[in-house]
Design a protein around this motif. Structure first.
Motif, short mmCIF file in Angstrom:
data_model
loop_
_atom_site.label_atom_id
_atom_site.label_comp_id
_atom_site.label_asym_id
_atom_site.label_seq_id
_atom_site.Cartn_x
_atom_site.Cartn_y
_atom_site.Cartn_z
N VAL A 15 44.33 -3.66 135.76
CA VAL A 15 44.24 -5.03 135.25
C VAL A 15 42.81 -5.34 134.85
CG1 VAL A 15 46.15 -5.86 136.66
CG2 VAL A 15 43.82 -6.00 137.55
N GLU A 16 42.69 -6.32 133.95
CA GLU A 16 41.38 -6.84 133.62
C GLU A 16 40.97 -7.81 134.71
OE1 GLU A 16 39.53 -9.99 130.45
OE2 GLU A 16 41.04 -8.58 129.72
N GLN A 17 39.74 -7.74 135.15
CA GLN A 17 39.28 -8.64 136.21
C GLN A 17 39.44 -10.10 135.80
OE1 GLN A 17 35.31 -6.90 137.21
NE2 GLN A 17 35.89 -7.50 139.30
N ASN A 18 39.81 -10.91 136.76
CA ASN A 18 39.93 -12.34 136.54
C ASN A 18 38.56 -12.99 136.72
OD1 ASN A 18 40.66 -15.11 138.38
ND2 ASN A 18 41.51 -14.92 136.32
N LYS A 19 38.22 -13.93 135.85
CA LYS A 19 36.91 -14.56 135.90
C LYS A 19 36.81 -15.60 137.02
CE LYS A 19 36.33 -13.96 130.92
NZ LYS A 19 36.24 -14.64 129.60
N MET A 20 37.93 -16.13 137.44
CA MET A 20 37.91 -17.17 138.47
C MET A 20 37.77 -16.53 139.85
SD MET A 20 40.82 -19.78 137.04
CE MET A 20 40.28 -21.10 138.10
N GLN A 21 37.15 -17.24 140.75
CA GLN A 21 36.92 -16.71 142.09
C GLN A 21 37.50 -17.67 143.13
OE1 GLN A 21 35.26 -13.62 142.84
NE2 GLN A 21 35.81 -13.42 140.69
N SER A 22 38.76 -18.05 142.94
CA SER A 22 39.43 -18.92 143.91
C SER A 22 40.78 -18.32 144.24
CB SER A 22 39.56 -20.34 143.36
OG SER A 22 40.23 -20.34 142.11
N TRP A 23 41.82 -18.86 143.66
CA TRP A 23 43.15 -18.31 143.89
C TRP A 23 43.40 -17.17 142.89
CZ3 TRP A 23 47.24 -22.51 145.40
CH2 TRP A 23 46.75 -23.23 146.47
N VAL A 24 44.16 -16.19 143.31
CA VAL A 24 44.38 -15.00 142.49
C VAL A 24 45.62 -15.22 141.64
CG1 VAL A 24 44.65 -12.50 142.50
CG2 VAL A 24 43.40 -13.63 144.37
N PRO A 25 45.51 -15.08 140.31
CA PRO A 25 46.63 -15.39 139.42
C PRO A 25 47.78 -14.40 139.54
CG PRO A 25 44.82 -14.43 138.19
CD PRO A 25 44.30 -14.67 139.57
N ASP A 26 48.94 -14.82 139.04
CA ASP A 26 50.16 -14.03 139.17
C ASP A 26 50.05 -12.67 138.49
OD1 ASP A 26 51.02 -16.35 140.35
OD2 ASP A 26 52.36 -16.94 138.70
N ARG A 27 49.31 -12.60 137.40
CA ARG A 27 49.15 -11.32 136.70
C ARG A 27 48.57 -10.26 137.64
NH1 ARG A 27 44.56 -9.22 134.23
NH2 ARG A 27 43.49 -11.21 134.58
N ILE A 28 47.62 -10.66 138.46
CA ILE A 28 46.96 -9.71 139.37
C ILE A 28 47.78 -9.49 140.63
CG2 ILE A 28 44.94 -9.39 140.84
CD1 ILE A 28 43.25 -10.56 138.60
N THR A 29 48.33 -10.57 141.23
CA THR A 29 49.10 -10.37 142.45
C THR A 29 50.39 -9.60 142.19
OG1 THR A 29 50.10 -12.57 142.21
CG2 THR A 29 48.16 -12.38 143.66
N ALA A 30 50.94 -9.68 140.97
CA ALA A 30 52.10 -8.86 140.63
C ALA A 30 51.74 -7.38 140.69
CB ALA A 30 52.63 -9.22 139.24
N LYS A 31 50.56 -7.03 140.15
CA LYS A 31 50.10 -5.64 140.22
C LYS A 31 49.83 -5.23 141.67
CE LYS A 31 49.91 -4.85 135.72
NZ LYS A 31 50.79 -3.87 135.05
N GLN A 32 49.25 -6.15 142.44
CA GLN A 32 49.01 -5.85 143.84
C GLN A 32 50.33 -5.62 144.58
OE1 GLN A 32 46.75 -9.31 144.96
NE2 GLN A 32 44.78 -8.40 144.44
N PHE A 33 51.31 -6.46 144.28
CA PHE A 33 52.61 -6.29 144.93
C PHE A 33 53.20 -4.93 144.62
CE2 PHE A 33 57.19 -6.51 145.17
CZ PHE A 33 57.39 -7.08 146.42
N ILE A 34 53.20 -4.55 143.35
CA ILE A 34 53.77 -3.26 142.96
C ILE A 34 53.02 -2.11 143.65
CG2 ILE A 34 54.02 -1.67 141.01
CD1 ILE A 34 54.57 -4.19 139.26
N THR A 35 51.70 -2.16 143.62
CA THR A 35 50.89 -1.10 144.23
C THR A 35 51.17 -0.98 145.72
OG1 THR A 35 49.13 -1.40 142.60
CG2 THR A 35 48.53 -0.33 144.67
N HIS A 36 51.17 -2.10 146.42
CA HIS A 36 51.32 -2.05 147.88
C HIS A 36 52.77 -1.87 148.31
CE1 HIS A 36 47.12 -2.79 148.17
NE2 HIS A 36 47.21 -3.99 147.61
#
Length: 564
Positions: free
Chosen positions: A194-215
């Motif tokens: 994934v491309e890094q997200n610029k925000m540093q608060s809550w993690v967007p669905d695009r990234i947590t979806a990848k995290q879910f699949i990976t884990h």
């Protein structure tokens, strides 16, 4: 307050008359257990504007789907072609600290305080430890720090990392084997693809979806069926999203019948972030179908969208005369809208297990429109797993099997009597199998009506005021829940003993004493509105509480970390 099959009831109550003639079941070999994936969708109320026209306008209790419109929620539209969906499934409370906890634990929100703090050491019928005790590998992916809304009080159960002040949490059944929350570093982003997200608060669905699949892939290597829970965030108010702008596809409904321009923009924002979430739910489903199709897949909102008016699509309003049945003015009535508790849900099976297929296939592309709730959904998943495992356990979930409910609706069979409760402390709702009662918790101010979603359909439908007798009944019902939950008397984890089946005789478990926090602040709030107002007030109280307690150094809160 425990529900169980007769053979479990008779194990604890062999003196009952019907137990004397009850025949023991022939033992059956357990079948392969399915994975279970539950997507907890933030503030998910896409209807009726993103629901199919026939679903919105039909007066039937169950209709043919798919539920979702393809141009707004294409992946959920495709998924709902093979799923049983629910246009009127409700959370027990709002905001997340009520809805999320009730979904997870089965507890009903207290009438004047916050369960997520006050109940933190209760025995509860939580589904994470239920699956853990059934030899599932369990995992949870969060979009925010674990301490948000006090969720750490529950997610850290059974963990060695719990601080001494929370020693009793270690003695509780473990919830998840692994819990994940992290903003990816550059290296992690490359590993996730994934491309890094610029925000540093809550993690967007695009990234947590990848995290879910990976884990999920990592956890599946444990050689057990996997329970995977993924909490999304991008549909959280104020519906601006948490990702970089380029990842959103703007959706425009147009001003039309939506009222003023500001309201129209709000609806457009919600539709935009909902379509964004839909995209990444689709990615998770595609992964599961390819790698782990023996999976029961669930999508459910943690609570309603609150500030998004429930208008129909203005284009359809003009083209479809039937859509004129929808009374848009009803959205603005204090006790007549579906914005607080009502969310959306689906349940489906992605694989080819014959027993599971036989349960889901007759209900493909069906939409249930009568009142249902979180506890029905979790109870349904419990029973699907138990049918495979041939072990039916006691539960404190006041829920119904939704597959059986849908079957009865399809066959025009009567529904069994049922009550369910949801509340924001100032605004409450009681739903029976056919009727919805919405009212103010301080008096009989509200109305009752037929519980077919959406509730603003059918101008001229019969609505009547809540009577004092009805209000008193509802109040006693809520007080009963308060009483057994505050006294830690709703459930005992020992009821999950699979050996307590007739003709084996078991003694009732001895309950632990209720846990009372010496440093607890139980604060009330005067009426400042309903729904969102109550949620905001009590969230502020909770934050003030945390600040005061930290300054007094009564305890040290568990510090959230990236992964466990």
């Amino acid at each position: 307050m425990v529900y169980a099959p007769k053979k479990t009831v008779c194990s604890y109550n062999p003196e009952l008359e019907y137990c004397k003639t009850l025949q023991a079941d022939e033992p059956k070999a357990p079948q392969e257990l399915p994975n279970v994936v539950i997507v907890i969708a933030e503030s998910f109320t896409p209807g009726p504007m993103m629901y199919q026209n026939n679903v919105v306008t039909s007066n039937e209790k169950i209709v043919d789907g798919p539920l979702y419109k393809k141009n707004y929620l294409p992946n959920l539209n495709k998924l709902s072609e093979d799923a049983l969906t629910f246009a009127s499934l409700s959370a027990s409370g709002i905001p997340t600290l009520y809805g999320w906890l009730s979904l997870m634990t089965g507890e009903i929100p207290y009438s004047n305080s916050i369960n997520i703090v006050q109940s933190m050491l209760n025995d509860v019928d939580d589904f994470p430890s239920y699956f853990h005790s059934n030899n599932y590998q369990t995992m949870y992916v969060a979009p925010c720090k674990f301490k948000f809304d006090g969720q750490h009080n529950w997610l850290f159960r059974g963990r060695k990392v719990v601080q001494p002040q929370y020693k009793a949490l270690k003695e509780m059944p473990k919830w998840f084997d692994n819990i994940y929350q992290y903003i990816p570093t550059k290296e992690q982003a490359e590993q996730l693809g994934v491309e890094q997200n610029k925000m540093q608060s809550w993690v967007p669905d695009r990234i947590t979806a990848k995290q879910f699949i990976t884990h999920f892939e990592e956890n599946s290597k444990a050689g057990k069926p996997t329970l995977g829970v993924w909490a999304t965030v991008d549909t959280h108010m104020s519906f601006q999203g948490y990702d970089n702008d380029e990842f959103y596809e703007p959706v425009k409904f147009g001003k039309g019948r939506h009222g003023n321009q500001k309201m129209s923009e709000q609806i457009d924002r919600y539709a935009t972030v909902a379509k964004y979430m839909d995209k990444y739910i689709g990615e998770v489903v595609d992964y599961l179908k390819e790698k782990h199709n023996n999976t029961i897949f669930v999508v459910v909102g943690d609570h309603g969208a609150r500030e998004v008016p429930q208008f129909t699509d203005n284009v359809i309003d003009k083209l479809d005369p039937l859509s004129q049945k929808y009374d848009n003015s009803c959205n603005h009535k204090q006790f007549s809208n579906d914005q607080l508790y009502v969310t959306s849900a689906l349940i489906t099976y992605l694989g080819d297990n014959p027993l599971l297929r036989s349960k889901f296939d007759p209900l493909r592309s069906k939409v249930v429109k009568v009142p249902t709730d979180h506890h029905d959904l979790i109870k349904t998943v419990y029973e699907l797993v138990e049918d495979q495992n041939n072990k039916h356990l006691a539960s404190s979930r006041n829920g119904r099997n939704l597959l059986e409910l849908a079957t009865n609706l399809t066959q025009n069979k009567p529904l069994r009597k049922h009550w369910s409760l949801r509340t924001t402390m100032l605004h409450s709702e009681v739903a029976t199998e056919n009727t919805v009662y919405r009212y103010h918790t301080k008096g009989p101010y509200g109305e009752k009506f037929e519980g077919i979603y959406p509730t603003c359909v059918r101008p001229g439908e019969k609505r009547s005021k809540i009577t004092q007798k009805e209000f008193d009944s509802f109040s006693q019902y809520h007080k009963f829940y308060d009483y057994i939950q505050r006294g830690n008397r709703q459930f005992s984890y020992k009821f999950r003993n699979p050996d307590c089946q007739y003709p084996t005789v078991c003694n009732f478990p001895v309950n632990y004493e209720a846990y009372n926090r010496n440093d607890a602040l139980i604060l009330g709030a005067s009426a400042v509105g309903v729904g969102m107002g109550a949620g905001v007030v009590f969230m502020l109280i909770y934050w003030v509480y945390e600040i005061i307690m930290n300054k007094k150094k009564k305890y040290s809160p568990i510090q959230p970390v990236q992964t466990y």
